[in-house]
Motif scaffolding. Structure first.
Motif, PDB file in Angstrom:
ATOM      1  N   SER A 227       0.826  -1.203   0.000  1.00  0.00           N
ATOM      2  CA  SER A 227       0.000   0.000   0.000  1.00  0.00           C
ATOM      3  C   SER A 227       0.858   1.250   0.000  1.00  0.00           C
ATOM      4  N   TYR A 228       0.403   2.263  -0.740  1.00  0.00           N
ATOM      5  CA  TYR A 228       1.115   3.538  -0.734  1.00  0.00           C
ATOM      6  C   TYR A 228       0.856   4.316   0.550  1.00  0.00           C
ATOM      7  N   ARG A 229      -0.058   3.839   1.376  1.00  0.00           N
ATOM      8  CA  ARG A 229      -0.264   4.410   2.700  1.00  0.00           C
ATOM      9  C   ARG A 229       0.538   3.603   3.717  1.00  0.00           C
ATOM     10  N   GLY A 230       0.666   4.142   4.936  1.00  0.00           N
ATOM     11  CA  GLY A 230       1.445   3.434   5.935  1.00  0.00           C
ATOM     12  C   GLY A 230       1.265   4.039   7.305  1.00  0.00           C
ATOM     13  N   ILE A 231       2.205   3.740   8.189  1.00  0.00           N
ATOM     14  CA  ILE A 231       2.058   4.178   9.571  1.00  0.00           C
ATOM     15  C   ILE A 231       2.132   5.691   9.707  1.00  0.00           C
ATOM     16  N   ASN A 232       2.827   6.356   8.772  1.00  0.00           N
ATOM     17  CA  ASN A 232       3.023   7.810   8.859  1.00  0.00           C
ATOM     18  C   ASN A 232       2.138   8.585   7.893  1.00  0.00           C
ATOM     19  N   PHE A 233       1.301   7.873   7.113  1.00  0.00           N
ATOM     20  CA  PHE A 233       0.514   8.523   6.056  1.00  0.00           C
ATOM     21  C   PHE A 233      -0.801   7.779   5.896  1.00  0.00           C
ATOM     22  N   ASP A 234      -1.893   8.484   6.130  1.00  0.00           N
ATOM     23  CA  ASP A 234      -3.210   7.855   6.048  1.00  0.00           C
ATOM     24  C   ASP A 234      -3.924   8.123   4.730  1.00  0.00           C
ATOM     25  N   GLY A 235      -3.211   8.678   3.770  1.00  0.00           N
ATOM     26  CA  GLY A 235      -3.817   9.052   2.497  1.00  0.00           C
ATOM     27  C   GLY A 235      -4.088  10.540   2.404  1.00  0.00           C
ATOM     28  N   HIS A 236      -4.146  11.210   3.563  1.00  0.00           N
ATOM     29  CA  HIS A 236      -4.389  12.655   3.613  1.00  0.00           C
ATOM     30  C   HIS A 236      -3.217  13.407   4.217  1.00  0.00           C
ATOM     31  N   PHE A 238       0.605  13.448   6.555  1.00  0.00           N
ATOM     32  CA  PHE A 238       1.835  12.811   7.008  1.00  0.00           C
ATOM     33  C   PHE A 238       2.112  13.262   8.448  1.00  0.00           C
ATOM     34  N   GLY A 239       3.112  12.624   9.065  1.00  0.00           N
ATOM     35  CA  GLY A 239       3.502  13.015  10.414  1.00  0.00           C
ATOM     36  C   GLY A 239       2.542  12.527  11.475  1.00  0.00           C
ATOM     37  N   ARG A 240       2.062  11.307  11.317  1.00  0.00           N
ATOM     38  CA  ARG A 240       1.025  10.781  12.196  1.00  0.00           C
ATOM     39  C   ARG A 240       1.578  10.065  13.424  1.00  0.00           C
ATOM     40  N   VAL A 241       2.885   9.809  13.462  1.00  0.00           N
ATOM     41  CA  VAL A 241       3.460   9.054  14.569  1.00  0.00           C
ATOM     42  C   VAL A 241       4.759   9.710  15.028  1.00  0.00           C
ATOM     43  N   ASP A 242       5.214   9.287  16.169  1.00  0.00           N
ATOM     44  CA  ASP A 242       6.493   9.766  16.694  1.00  0.00           C
ATOM     45  C   ASP A 242       7.628   9.058  15.960  1.00  0.00           C
ATOM     46  N   VAL A 243       8.491   9.811  15.314  1.00  0.00           N
ATOM     47  CA  VAL A 243       9.520   9.222  14.476  1.00  0.00           C
ATOM     48  C   VAL A 243      10.514   8.408  15.295  1.00  0.00           C
ATOM     49  N   GLY A 244      10.824   8.838  16.493  1.00  0.00           N
ATOM     50  CA  GLY A 244      11.771   8.094  17.322  1.00  0.00           C
ATOM     51  C   GLY A 244      11.241   6.737  17.722  1.00  0.00           C
ATOM     52  N   GLU A 245       9.988   6.697  18.166  1.00  0.00           N
ATOM     53  CA  GLU A 245       9.397   5.420  18.564  1.00  0.00           C
ATOM     54  C   GLU A 245       9.224   4.494  17.369  1.00  0.00           C
ATOM     55  N   ALA A 246       8.753   5.045  16.249  1.00  0.00           N
ATOM     56  CA  ALA A 246       8.545   4.216  15.062  1.00  0.00           C
ATOM     57  C   ALA A 246       9.859   3.639  14.558  1.00  0.00           C
TER      58      ALA A 246
END
Length: 816
Positions: A227-236, A238-246
């Motif tokens: 999928s072109y979407r992922g943990i940091n991108f819901d289709g709308h 970006f920046g949906r999660v903490d980069v350090g934890e991810a």
């Protein structure tokens, strides 16, 4: 002398279950591909035993049974929303006799190694772990430990398919009391999957005779590899999660596996370019490389075969070639499918080689001016779904592979993509919301290729800085394609100086630095988001006239934010945007008399992505929205490269009601250089389309082709798959057909050792430049004849790349 570091043949166990002696099967398997194997310093065989569950279930008992990839169709059908009796659900193939014993697997691996050692001293046999459900039934994945298909940390996961589940590399297991080779007392609660898989591999791989593990279908790099979407991108957004934890979770798999297993890993990778992986999943590829966890980058994806998306495939291949963890990178060709009904060489490609030559045209420019090309060739797979060793496919495919090796690029092509591997890794670490720029950076290039822009060369920013400091001559025949939002301030300044000293750069994306804005004479203005009408001052093919073209969406997902640029008086506006609340500029070009012929052009860039789409690939916005990447080819004309097409409108649909249903597309092709020839390699979906070209040296006339010269362009009619050598460039005022053909290499009075004769005719008061091989050019060994008579040598001029004759008419021969 071998020209590849390695050749890899991939196979399932199916050919070994049809009653023939293992030694005969292994020998036939390699014999069919011997001409390719001969090109490699070493040989590898990747054995698709099952789906990797045979590793997870391994107890150390050599006589235990395991399930293997003995099916045609979707295993674990419930994961696909299918019933067991559905037409596409898994059925055993003809030779399947039920589960296999580990002892039998070890015998097969031994037979393969022995056959390979008869050919090469260096042999490696690998097996695969696949995170998905399709290849073999798996009690471990879906009954005993379904928790491995869940993330242990809420990363905002957004899977596209409601049934389909894949193993999460950073998952943790629940306790059980089953005896495993590495955990004879059972799995302790909370054990990381990386530790479990690594421990099992440390026992399983040597017991079976394997040398490495292949991580399939994006495992280790993404929880959403399709999928072109992922943990940091819901289709709308970006920046949906903490980069350090991810990042910590993603790296935990690699760290835990390496701590438990001493064997090397290789990866198939996701279906996407590195920048998209980083944008949507925060994939810490730089750290994975730096810690030595991979010896090769992932190969090109198979999406050319699966859905004809050559743009994403080529952009992905370039991104992976730009910065590598070792000495080389692989090219992988999807010849057969041993699990399902299609065999791509026959069923998808129609036995045409465009998905060989286009990705093999990818090459990375190095700081010393050389080109790095694929050093590994991988064949998926040598067997079909029925366990048949496909010798006919081998006989047809290998000559094309050898031709691709013969003509591997040794100079940049018409365009060279500048890839900021280090800068984008830094950028996303600081601001995960900046993933929008990385997404646009890679996806816009994919769309450009889909729209007929021949970009197949790439250079990392680190290597580019070395070139700009001392080897600018290697850039003389190429246009640098640069994302102005991601390159970093240092490289931005270097590129601005390069343009002012005669260089040629085509920028795209929102300029992040004053040096680029000043170069282009762009002024910052308040950003406007939303839908806008794009107004172009240039036509696009036969489909777009000057004026209002259509709509584009300026949003985080489609354009990395709103439009915030207006043009100053020195910028020549090529296209603008009309919003409800104001106007902004969309594309400009600029040169200056003091720049020694240098030029910079820029396009803001936007993607026609439906942000509410739910498919693996982005779905297209409605017909009123346009694909802005189509404007790149008109921008190239300012640099002297005219690439126009006469084609069917995009709204037309081909192959409706089949899995290959697709809207009309532009001719997609690469333009690579090898030994002073330009090679045009491509795919023409609609064979009624016409390709019209004129390059800085003139109209390219491919060997064996006739071009129709019209208004200073050479019009070509090509087949659905084409591969054409160009050594002759013609300029003339007269319209009409001009052909180039190999003639008979007959000895002449001036040349007793003729190797080649190119005939060009008919021409009228023409300027013709021919680019012979470099050694011929250096020896001054080109003889020119006009209508059969030798041309006085004083009328033949030497150019940088060839020899030139002017004001000639009739039939012209170039002999060497």
């Amino acid at each position: 002398m071998t020209r590849l570091n390695r050749v890899t043949l991939e196979t399932t166990l199916k050919p070994f279950a049809l009653g023939r002696p293992d030694v005969d099967v292994a020998e036939e398997m390699l014999r069919q591909w011997d001409d390719l194997v001969a090109e490699g310093s070493s040989i590898s065989i990747l054995v698709w035993t099952g789906d990797g569950s045979e590793i997870l279930e391994w107890s150390g008992n050599i006589d235990a049974e395991f399930e293997w990839a003995r099916f045609i169709g979707f295993s674990n059908p419930e994961q696909f929303g299918l019933t067991a009796d559905a037409p596409t659900s898994a059925r055993p193939y003809a030779g399947a006799e039920g589960p296999m014993r580990y002892r039998r697997l070890r015998e097969i691996v031994g037979a393969l190694r022995a056959a390979a050692l008869r050919r090469k001293a260096h042999v490696a046999i690998g097996t695969a772990f696949d995170p998905g459900p399709e290849f073999a039934p798996s009690d471990f994945k879906f009954v005993r430990h379904p928790e491995i298909s869940e993330s242990p940390f809420d990363l905002g996961d957004a899977p596209v398919k409601t049934h389909y589940r894949v193993t999460c590399s950073w998952s943790r297991l629940n306790a059980d009391d089953v005896a495993y080779a590495a955990f004879p007392e059972g799995i302790p609660q909370g054990l990381s999957f990386g530790s479990f898989l690594g421990g099992q591999c440390e026992s399983f791989l040597p017991a079976m005779g394997f040398d490495y593990l292949w991580l399939s279908n994006g495992f280790g790099l993404s929880f959403h590899p399709w999928s072109y979407r992922g943990i940091n991108f819901d289709g709308h957004r970006f920046g949906r999660v903490d980069v350090g934890e991810a990042t910590a979770y993603a790296l935990s798999f690699w760290d835990d596996f390496a701590a438990a297993c001493s064997y090397s890993l290789e990866v198939r990778g996701t279906n996407f370019p590195i920048g998209v992986e980083l944008a949507k999943d925060l994939t810490p590829l730089r750290t994975i490389y730096e810690r030595g966890y991979l010896r090769l980058p992932a190969p090109n994806s198979p999406w050319g075969a699966l859905n004809r998306n050559f743009g994403v495939e080529i952009a992905g291949a370039m991104s992976r070639a730009a910065h590598i963890p070792g000495e080389g990178y692989p090219f992988r060709f999807y010849a057969n499918d041993p699990w399902f009904w299609q065999n791509p060489w026959r069923d998808c490609y129609g036995r045409e080689p465009y998905d060989i030559y286009m990705p093999m045209s990818v090459a990375a420019l190095q700081g010393d001016g050389t080109m790095r090309t694929a050093s590994v060739v991988e064949i998926l797979s040598v067997d079909s779904e029925h366990g048949i060793l496909d010798g006919r496919a081998a006989r047809e495919i290998v000559p094309h592979l050898l031709s691709g090796i013969d003509t591997a690029p040794d100079r940049p092509g018409l365009l060279c993509w500048v890839y900021p591997f280090e800068e984008m890794s830094d950028l996303i670490a600081e601001r995960p919301e900046a993933g929008s720029n990385l997404f646009l950076q890679d996806w816009f290039v994919a769309q450009a290729f889909t729209n007929g822009v021949p970009v197949n060369s790439v250079v990392s920013t680190a290597e580019l800085s070395r070139i700009l400091a001392g080897r600018q001559d290697v850039l003389s025949g190429t246009i640098l394609l640069v994302c102005a939002a991601t390159i970093g301030e240092k490289v931005a300044g270097e590129l601005a100086n390069f343009v002012r000293s005669g260089g040629r750069v085509l920028f795209y994306g929102a300029p992040a630095f004053d040096s680029i804005r000043a170069l282009l004479d762009l002024r910052a203005a308040p950003a406007i988001e939303g839908d806008a009408t794009i107004v172009t001052r240039r036509p696009i093919d036969n489909l777009v006239d000057i004026g209002r073209w259509g709509r584009v969406r300026m949003s985080e997902a489609c354009s990395a934010g709103g439009s915030a640029e207006v043009a100053g008086p020195a910028a020549d506006i090529v296209a603008g945007l009309e919003f409800a609340g104001g106007e902004r500029v969309f594309a400009v070009t600029r040169t200056n008399p003091g720049w020694n012929g240098g030029r910079a052009s820029w396009i803001r860039a936007a993607l026609p992505i439906d942000e509410d789409g739910t498919a693996d690939l982005p779905q297209r916005l409605g017909e009123e929205f346009v694909d802005a990447a189509a404007l790149l080819r008109p921008l190239l004309e300012d640099f002297g490269s005219v690439i126009r097409q006469t084609r069917t409108p995009e709204a037309a649909v081909f192959h409706d009601r089949t899995i290959y249903r697709e809207n009309a597309r532009a001719i997609q092709f690469t333009a690579s250089r090898s030994d002073n020839a330009l090679w045009l390699s491509g795919y023409e979906q609609d064979t009624t389309a016409e390709l019209a070209l004129c390059l800085p040296g003139g109209i390219p006339v491919p060997v064996g082709q006739t071009v129709r010269i019209s208004d200073g362009l050479g019009v070509l009619h090509l087949d659905s798959s084409f591969r054409r050598e160009v050594r002759v460039y013609v300029q003339q005022d007269a319209d009409g057909p001009v052909a180039c053909k190999d003639g008979h290499p007959i000895t002449t009075r001036l040349n007793p050792d003729v190797r080649r004769a190119l005939s060009v005719s008919p021409v009228v008061d023409a300027r013709i430049e021919v680019h012979p091989p470099w050694d011929v050019l250096e020896r001054g060994a080109v003889e020119v004849r006009v209508d059969g008579e030798p041309l006085d040598g004083s009328l033949v001029a030497r150019t940088r790349d060839g020899v030139l004759v002017e004001h000639v008419s009739g039939s012209i021969e170039f002999i060497w």
